[in-house]
Design a protein around this motif. Structure first.
Motif, PDB file in Angstrom:
ATOM      1  N   ASN A  76       0.792  -1.233   0.000  1.00 27.54           N
ATOM      2  CA  ASN A  76       0.000   0.000   0.000  1.00 27.54           C
ATOM      3  C   ASN A  76       0.822   1.280   0.000  1.00 27.54           C
ATOM      4  O   ASN A  76       0.357   2.318   0.469  1.00 27.54           O
ATOM      5  CB  ASN A  76      -0.994   0.009   1.161  1.00 27.54           C
ATOM      6  CG  ASN A  76      -2.015  -1.104   1.004  1.00 27.54           C
ATOM      7  OD1 ASN A  76      -2.500  -1.348  -0.096  1.00 27.54           O
ATOM      8  ND2 ASN A  76      -2.301  -1.815   2.074  1.00 27.54           N
ATOM      9  N   ASP A  79      -3.926   4.000   3.428  1.00 30.19           N
ATOM     10  CA  ASP A  79      -4.228   3.376   4.717  1.00 30.19           C
ATOM     11  C   ASP A  79      -5.541   3.982   5.215  1.00 30.19           C
ATOM     12  O   ASP A  79      -6.217   4.677   4.459  1.00 30.19           O
ATOM     13  CB  ASP A  79      -3.046   3.640   5.683  1.00 30.19           C
ATOM     14  CG  ASP A  79      -2.943   2.590   6.782  1.00 30.19           C
ATOM     15  OD1 ASP A  79      -3.996   2.040   7.175  1.00 30.19           O
ATOM     16  OD2 ASP A  79      -1.830   2.337   7.263  1.00 30.19           O
ATOM     17  N   GLU A  80      -5.881   3.723   6.500  1.00 33.58           N
ATOM     18  CA  GLU A  80      -7.101   4.348   7.027  1.00 33.58           C
ATOM     19  C   GLU A  80      -7.023   5.864   6.844  1.00 33.58           C
ATOM     20  O   GLU A  80      -7.993   6.518   6.501  1.00 33.58           O
ATOM     21  CB  GLU A  80      -7.249   4.016   8.514  1.00 33.58           C
ATOM     22  CG  GLU A  80      -7.677   2.575   8.746  1.00 33.58           C
ATOM     23  CD  GLU A  80      -7.431   2.135  10.178  1.00 33.58           C
ATOM     24  OE1 GLU A  80      -7.608   2.968  11.091  1.00 33.58           O
ATOM     25  OE2 GLU A  80      -7.057   0.961  10.367  1.00 33.58           O
ATOM     26  N   GLY A 140      -2.820   4.005  10.493  1.00 29.36           N
ATOM     27  CA  GLY A 140      -3.608   2.769  10.532  1.00 29.36           C
ATOM     28  C   GLY A 140      -2.605   1.641  10.704  1.00 29.36           C
ATOM     29  O   GLY A 140      -2.081   1.417  11.788  1.00 29.36           O
ATOM     30  N   LYS A 141      -2.283   0.978   9.580  1.00 25.65           N
ATOM     31  CA  LYS A 141      -1.257  -0.070   9.639  1.00 25.65           C
ATOM     32  C   LYS A 141       0.151   0.527   9.532  1.00 25.65           C
ATOM     33  O   LYS A 141       1.123  -0.100   9.935  1.00 25.65           O
ATOM     34  CB  LYS A 141      -1.466  -1.079   8.493  1.00 25.65           C
ATOM     35  CG  LYS A 141      -2.747  -1.888   8.649  1.00 25.65           C
ATOM     36  CD  LYS A 141      -2.819  -2.990   7.604  1.00 25.65           C
ATOM     37  CE  LYS A 141      -4.057  -3.845   7.777  1.00 25.65           C
ATOM     38  NZ  LYS A 141      -5.295  -3.124   7.400  1.00 25.65           N
ATOM     39  N   HIS A 142       0.250   1.663   8.945  1.00 25.05           N
ATOM     40  CA  HIS A 142       1.557   2.310   8.747  1.00 25.05           C
ATOM     41  C   HIS A 142       1.794   3.373   9.815  1.00 25.05           C
ATOM     42  O   HIS A 142       0.886   4.124  10.148  1.00 25.05           O
ATOM     43  CB  HIS A 142       1.645   2.982   7.379  1.00 25.05           C
ATOM     44  CG  HIS A 142       1.474   2.038   6.226  1.00 25.05           C
ATOM     45  ND1 HIS A 142       0.238   1.668   5.757  1.00 25.05           N
ATOM     46  CD2 HIS A 142       2.377   1.393   5.453  1.00 25.05           C
ATOM     47  CE1 HIS A 142       0.388   0.826   4.743  1.00 25.05           C
ATOM     48  NE2 HIS A 142       1.676   0.641   4.538  1.00 25.05           N
TER      49      HIS A 142
END
Ligand SMILES: [Fe+2]
Ligand SMILES: [Fe+2]
Length: 286
Positions: free
Chosen positions: A10, A43-44, A135-137
């Motif tokens: 991503n 990401d989010e 988010g994930k990052h």
């Protein structure tokens, strides 16, 4: 037409190439062109890492619009305020008024000096070691003063081990489809231009380069994403460019040899220079 390329989980390259500018910064000849790299993290929260030169404005916004796919842009990280990366920054902030511009006090001061359009509501100040979770990052900011401007930072993304290194580890020359150094014959195609880029852009700041390398050496770096030229993503290529930078910043020669520089009004100094070259050659000097 978008031409974004996936870099890793991503994270996308949303840069493009400049084949027409003859002199980078109106000074350094770039016969092989140059790329301006920008990156998008999906990401989010959505995030751009550095914008681009006006020369590739259209491609940058096409890529960004395509990847956002109707969503809003939440952050733009400004690792470097030089206009080859910021000529599209103001427009980015105006197109996405909810977007936070991430930088330090010097970044914002330069932004106001350059573009005369303060956007204090959009400033998001970070200091050394500050984190932003998307988010994930997760992005961590590190200062990199005088590599090669005072406001410069680099940004480390923890989940993928990506170091967004600003102008450091960059190269003159366009990236032609192959955005990764390991996809190219780097030494044949880019090495001279990488050296010339280093010397012209960063070369004056050897100790600062060494400090920056020392600072990031504790990080688990899986890829280095600079603002010009190919991305480094294999242990071999990362090792290669780190060692080149350590070498170049130490002001020691890569090869043993002699350079004779001369100017001659009536040919006498020219004759001496040629004699000197001949005599050195006879002694086995290159
Ligand atoms: Fe720069
Ligand atoms: Fe640059």
């Amino acid at each position: 037409m978008h031409c974004a390329q996936k870099m890793t989980h991503n994270i996308y390259w949303i840069g493009s190439n400049d084949w027409t500018t003859e002199r980078f910064e109106n000074l350094f000849p770039i016969p092989n062109g140059v790329s301006y790299n920008s990156y998008f993290i999906d990401d989010e929260k959505t995030c751009v890492v550095d914008s681009v030169d006006a020369e590739i404005r259209e491609e940058y916004f096409d890529n960004l619009t395509y990847l956002l796919n109707g969503r809003d842009l939440d952050y733009i990280i400004v690792n470097h305020m030089e206009p080859d990366h910021c000529q599209t920054l103001l427009e980015t902030l105006e197109r996405y008024p909810n977007c936070k511009m991430v930088g330090n006090a010097t970044t914002f001061r330069m932004f106001e000096q350059f573009y005369n359009s303060p956007k204090p509501d959009q400033y998001y100040t970070v200091k050394e070691g500050d984190e932003i979770c998307l988010g994930k990052h997760t992005l961590v900011s590190y200062t990199m003063p005088m590599v090669h401007w005072p406001e410069v930072t680099c940004t480390y993304e923890k989940s993928t081990g990506t170091l967004f290194s600003a102008d450091a580890f960059g190269t003159f020359g366009t990236v032609n489809g192959n955005i990764f150094a390991d996809q190219t014959d780097f030494i044949a195609t880019y090495e001279d231009e990488a050296r010339r880029y280093y010397t012209n852009i960063v070369g004056k700041y050897g100790p600062q380069v060494q400090n920056a390398i020392r600072k990031v050496s504790g990080l688990d770096i899986k890829r280095i994403a600079p603002l010009h030229g190919p991305i480094w993503r294999t242990p071999e290529t990362i090792d290669y460019i780190l060692h080149k930078y350590l070498h170049w910043s130490s002001y020691t020669a890569e090869k043993k040899g002699v350079v004779i520089a001369f100017g001659s009004m009536y040919g006498n100094t020219r004759a001496i220079a040629q004699q000197l070259a001949k005599q050195l050659s006879k002694r086995g000097v290159t």
